[in-house]
Design a protein around this motif. Sequence first.
Motif, PDB file in Angstrom:
ATOM      1  N   ASP A 127      20.775 -71.152   4.098  1.00  0.00           N
ATOM      2  CA  ASP A 127      19.942 -72.317   4.380  1.00  0.00           C
ATOM      3  C   ASP A 127      18.718 -71.951   5.210  1.00  0.00           C
ATOM      4  OD1 ASP A 127      21.948 -73.622   3.068  1.00  0.00           O
ATOM      5  OD2 ASP A 127      22.555 -74.894   4.741  1.00  0.00           O
ATOM      6  N   ALA A 188      25.616 -66.454  -4.764  1.00  0.00           N
ATOM      7  CA  ALA A 188      26.231 -67.779  -4.895  1.00  0.00           C
ATOM      8  C   ALA A 188      25.893 -68.655  -3.689  1.00  0.00           C
ATOM      9  CB  ALA A 188      27.749 -67.631  -5.031  1.00  0.00           C
ATOM     10  N   MET A 189      25.883 -68.061  -2.500  1.00  0.00           N
ATOM     11  CA  MET A 189      25.522 -68.798  -1.291  1.00  0.00           C
ATOM     12  C   MET A 189      24.082 -69.294  -1.379  1.00  0.00           C
ATOM     13  SD  MET A 189      25.639 -67.543   2.719  1.00  0.00           S
ATOM     14  CE  MET A 189      24.683 -66.063   2.375  1.00  0.00           C
ATOM     15  N   GLN A 191      22.299 -69.832  -4.164  1.00  0.00           N
ATOM     16  CA  GLN A 191      22.180 -70.857  -5.199  1.00  0.00           C
ATOM     17  C   GLN A 191      22.707 -72.205  -4.710  1.00  0.00           C
ATOM     18  OE1 GLN A 191      20.718 -70.533  -8.530  1.00  0.00           O
ATOM     19  NE2 GLN A 191      20.750 -72.712  -8.010  1.00  0.00           N
ATOM     20  N   ASP A 192      23.809 -72.170  -3.970  1.00  0.00           N
ATOM     21  CA  ASP A 192      24.357 -73.417  -3.420  1.00  0.00           C
ATOM     22  C   ASP A 192      23.369 -74.076  -2.469  1.00  0.00           C
ATOM     23  OD1 ASP A 192      26.672 -75.287  -2.676  1.00  0.00           O
ATOM     24  OD2 ASP A 192      26.179 -74.389  -0.740  1.00  0.00           O
ATOM     25  N   SER A 193      22.702 -73.265  -1.658  1.00  0.00           N
ATOM     26  CA  SER A 193      21.725 -73.803  -0.716  1.00  0.00           C
ATOM     27  C   SER A 193      20.542 -74.437  -1.455  1.00  0.00           C
ATOM     28  CB  SER A 193      21.239 -72.691   0.215  1.00  0.00           C
ATOM     29  OG  SER A 193      20.315 -73.201   1.150  1.00  0.00           O
ATOM     30  N   ASN A 195      20.597 -75.674  -4.421  1.00  0.00           N
ATOM     31  CA  ASN A 195      21.104 -76.900  -5.049  1.00  0.00           C
ATOM     32  C   ASN A 195      21.086 -78.079  -4.066  1.00  0.00           C
ATOM     33  OD1 ASN A 195      21.588 -75.388  -7.325  1.00  0.00           O
ATOM     34  ND2 ASN A 195      23.803 -75.258  -7.022  1.00  0.00           N
ATOM     35  N   ARG A 196      21.384 -77.800  -2.807  1.00  0.00           N
ATOM     36  CA  ARG A 196      21.454 -78.876  -1.817  1.00  0.00           C
ATOM     37  C   ARG A 196      20.084 -79.300  -1.298  1.00  0.00           C
ATOM     38  NH1 ARG A 196      23.375 -76.941   2.476  1.00  0.00           N
ATOM     39  NH2 ARG A 196      24.029 -74.830   1.861  1.00  0.00           N
TER      40      ARG A 196
END
Length: 321
Positions: A127, A188-189, A191-193, A195-196
């Motif tokens: 993030d 993956a971490m 990409q998740d960030s 996405n949010r």
Amino acid sequence: MDPKPTPQEDPALLAAFEARIAAGESIEPKDWMPERYRRQLTRMMSQHAHSEVVGMLPEGNWITRAPSLRRKMSLIAKVQDEAGHGLYIYCGTETLGVDRFDLYRQLLDGTAKYSSIFNYPTLAWADMGVIGWLVDGAAIVNQTVLAKTSYGPYARAMVRICKEENFHKRQGYELCATLAAGTPAQRAMLQDSVNRFWWPALMMFGPSDTDSPNSAELLRWRVKRKTNDELRQRFVNLTVPQAQAIGVTLPDPDLRFDPETKNWVFGAIDWSEFYEVIKGNGPCNQERLAARNRAHDEGRWVREAATAHQAKQAARSTEAA
């Protein structure tokens, strides 16, 4: 802080003011200005200053958990910069005849607004990179235009702030590129960030032009030079190639390039989420205000000591005279 109706202005003064704006002149603190212009600037600048101050919290949360000394130092420097940005802009509001402490009290009691993006949690180290890349990137698109705003003190503050924000964005993008080239877990971490934060970043520019209550007036007075939608489109056009360069997928199945307009067309924004957040119902609204109030209360002794020192120095000056 929403501007209220103002008394009828002197027609001659108003006409002269409008002519100066139309000619592209800069308005300075001692110049005559309509009360509505003053109030709109106060509202806009105070929200900007509050955003810088609250914006320290999501990143400050990760200073002690940075994975290396280099990352820790850069994050500390960035948070310090954001504090400075808030002070620059609070100083600017005082040129409009308001007291920064009055504005700050409005932030602490929850009646003032600030950027909705800072009411989202920072759940992972990625993030820190995504905020630098997307959030500061969106801020730069908006603030670069504000460097040409019609009010001189605000425009001049933006020149320095934009230089520092550009550095923050480069730091963030470099962190994202490092994670994108890392292990599967790091990718993956990241990409998740993304996405949010993608959709909240698009909301940072404010409602669509047809739904913005202040845009028309701000554009007429050249406080703003471009509409919310124009700025949002520019941000998307700049960001999509950056995402492609590091192999990150933006979470929008409707995202496509329009060869005729040369724009990246994006999907519908969920404005109901935006309005819920600015009403105080976001994931971290209460947490952010509680943190600012706690810091204010714990810093009371510093303010009291500074006031006592000032009084002591004034008394000595009087005795010497």
